[in-house]
Design a protein around this motif. Structure first.
Motif, PDB file in Angstrom:
ATOM      1  N   GLY A 284      29.676  -5.942  -4.272  1.00 52.06           N
ATOM      2  CA  GLY A 284      30.826  -5.131  -4.642  1.00 52.06           C
ATOM      3  C   GLY A 284      30.471  -4.214  -5.795  1.00 52.06           C
ATOM      4  O   GLY A 284      29.953  -4.666  -6.818  1.00 52.06           O
ATOM      5  N   ILE A 285      30.745  -2.938  -5.639  1.00 54.38           N
ATOM      6  CA  ILE A 285      30.432  -1.955  -6.682  1.00 54.38           C
ATOM      7  C   ILE A 285      31.729  -1.291  -7.109  1.00 54.38           C
ATOM      8  O   ILE A 285      32.470  -0.758  -6.283  1.00 54.38           O
ATOM      9  CB  ILE A 285      29.441  -0.896  -6.165  1.00 54.38           C
ATOM     10  N   THR A 286      32.023  -1.354  -8.402  1.00 52.73           N
ATOM     11  CA  THR A 286      33.273  -0.789  -8.907  1.00 52.73           C
ATOM     12  C   THR A 286      32.989   0.435  -9.780  1.00 52.73           C
ATOM     13  O   THR A 286      31.838   0.761 -10.072  1.00 52.73           O
ATOM     14  CB  THR A 286      34.081  -1.839  -9.694  1.00 52.73           C
ATOM     15  N   GLY A 287      34.053   1.111 -10.187  1.00 50.64           N
ATOM     16  CA  GLY A 287      33.958   2.443 -10.760  1.00 50.64           C
ATOM     17  C   GLY A 287      33.561   2.537 -12.214  1.00 50.64           C
ATOM     18  O   GLY A 287      34.372   2.941 -13.058  1.00 50.64           O
ATOM     19  N   GLY A 288      32.320   2.230 -12.517  1.00 50.09           N
ATOM     20  CA  GLY A 288      31.780   2.422 -13.852  1.00 50.09           C
ATOM     21  C   GLY A 288      30.488   3.204 -13.776  1.00 50.09           C
ATOM     22  O   GLY A 288      29.837   3.264 -12.722  1.00 50.09           O
ATOM     23  N   ILE A 289      30.079   3.804 -14.892  1.00 46.99           N
ATOM     24  CA  ILE A 289      28.872   4.617 -14.904  1.00 46.99           C
ATOM     25  C   ILE A 289      27.652   3.809 -14.474  1.00 46.99           C
ATOM     26  O   ILE A 289      26.701   4.349 -13.917  1.00 46.99           O
ATOM     27  CB  ILE A 289      28.656   5.240 -16.304  1.00 46.99           C
TER      28      ILE A 289
END
Length: 422
Positions: free
Chosen positions: A13-18
């Protein structure tokens, strides 16, 4: 790294951070070890890195929308959730952590996380002040109590310009933890571990009692780490506001006598005993059957000594264990407010422990009820290791590593010390 993840299915799972860009390297490393990696990206994550990049690296379509059902024969988030051997969220933003902690399911990743029964590993990444915020810390603590595991954030230059804790752990570090969880050694496999936790209470009457400030967090952290290392864990727990970890046996007690009875009854079957509970030294001679009414300005209570559980364990091991019985490795705890080394070594020798974990509960971050601890570990030779301020889960992992290194007989056949960092 000699691990193989062949045959393992991992949801990434990849979430919205740099730090989302690091997920590409993480995905590539996992695929290189033989894992089947299925990537789920939040809408925010797609702003930082292209789904096409992850699709190319994983060799599978990337899921971004819970309503984008590509196969009419299955419901995708349920199908993926059921197939997973492990779910990794890296980077995990404050928002994604909050969703999981509170059961919010409003996108593909959060819905899948609620549907899976696989272990979950989270690698937080955010601004240093966000990570330290009480709301975020409460959410992390909630997830830890449910058995979610973590790869701690690193310290360094952050994208926002701050220098501090909050950086996503490096991909190779996350891969190491994943590999150990799925394919690593289980050095306590087949071993039986008994851990006491919480604070006992001694009743004066049906509504009043004597107790202490123990929260049970350290004992529960030790139980969770032991379970992760393959042990069959029994937890004997007294007063605490926490739910016990999901282990083989959970025994709820109230008083020191009840804890003594529960521990001694199970002692012959144990390979390790960890006495992390804070046990009342004394109990009232008289326990009233009804609520005591207010009387004179002064009230005198007569107290009598409780059985010393740790002393009884040590005596049983060295004197009364009986032929053929296990001789468990014994780890005690000493909560002090001064002269920690002197009191700890005295306790270790008198009570015949193999290892004592001692702390000064007057130090900030090391007292009862905190999520952190500062410990000094002592053996017969003196100080073994000083553990700096860290989470109780991290401290628990280090205690087990040290115990395994000092007592080779604890290890499962062909096992070796080592546990994922939590």
């Amino acid at each position: 790294m000699n691990y193989s993840l062949s045959g393992k299915t991992i949801i990434l799972g990849i979430t919205g951070g740099i730090a989302a860009y690091k997920a590409a390297t993480l995905c590539s490393r996992l695929v290189g070890l033989g894992a089947s990696v299925r990537v789920i990206m939040t809408e925010g994550a797609t702003k930082f890195i292209s789904p096409l990049t992850l699709q190319t690296l994983s060799r599978h379509p990337v899921a971004t929308d819970v309503f984008d059902e590509r196969d009419a024969a299955v419901v995708q988030h349920i199908d993926w959730a059921d197939a997973a051997d492990l779910v990794v969220v890296a980077p995990a933003t404050a928002n994604s952590i909050a969703k999981l902690a509170h059961g919010i399911a409003d996108d593909m990743l959060s819905t899948t996380l609620l549907a899976t029964t696989a272990p979950v590993l989270i690698a937080p990444a955010m601004n240093v002040h966000m990570l330290a915020h009480p709301a975020v810390q409460d959410n992390l603590d909630t997830l830890a109590r449910r058995g979610v595991r973590f790869v701690e954030s690193g310290t360094g230059q952050l994208a926002c310009g701050y220098v501090g804790k909050g950086r996503l752990a490096e991909p190779d570090e996350i891969v190491q933890v994943v590999a150990e969880l799925l394919a690593g050694p289980k050095p306590l496999a087949g071993k039986r571990v008994l851990i006491t936790a919480g604070g006992t209470i001694e009743r004066l009457d049906p509504v009043r009692y004597i107790t202490n400030d123990s929260s049970g967090k350290m004992g529960f952290a030790l139980a969770e780490e032991a379970r992760a290392l393959g042990a069959e864990v029994t937890v004997v727990w007294a007063r605490t506001e926490l739910a016990p970890p999901p282990v083989a046996e959970v025994v709820r007690v109230e008083s020191a006598q009840e804890m003594y009875d529960a521990v001694m009854a199970r002692l012959p079957a144990m390979d390790v005993v960890v006495k992390a509970a804070a046990v009342a030294d004394y109990r009232p001679v008289q326990r009233e059957k009804v609520k005591m009414k207010k009387g004179p300005d002064k009230l005198t209570l007569e107290l009598v000594r409780n059985p010393d559980i740790l002393q009884a364990i040590g005596d049983w091991k060295h004197e009364g264990g009986g032929a053929g019985a296990n001789k468990p490795y014994v780890i005690g705890f000493a909560a002090e407010t001064g002269d920690v080394e002197g009191y700890a070594l005295d306790k270790l020798r008198r009570k015949r422990c193999d290892l004592i974990a001692a702390n000064d509960v007057s130090e900030p971050g090391a007292g009862f009820g905190t999520d952190t601890n500062i410990l000094r570990l002592f053996g017969a030779e003196g100080l073994v290791e000083s553990l700096p301020l860290q989470s109780k889960r991290e401290a628990a992992g280090r205690i087990w590593r040290i115990a395994l290194a000092r007592a080779p007989g604890l290890r499962a056949v062909d096992g070796e010390a080592g546990a994922p960092r939590a």
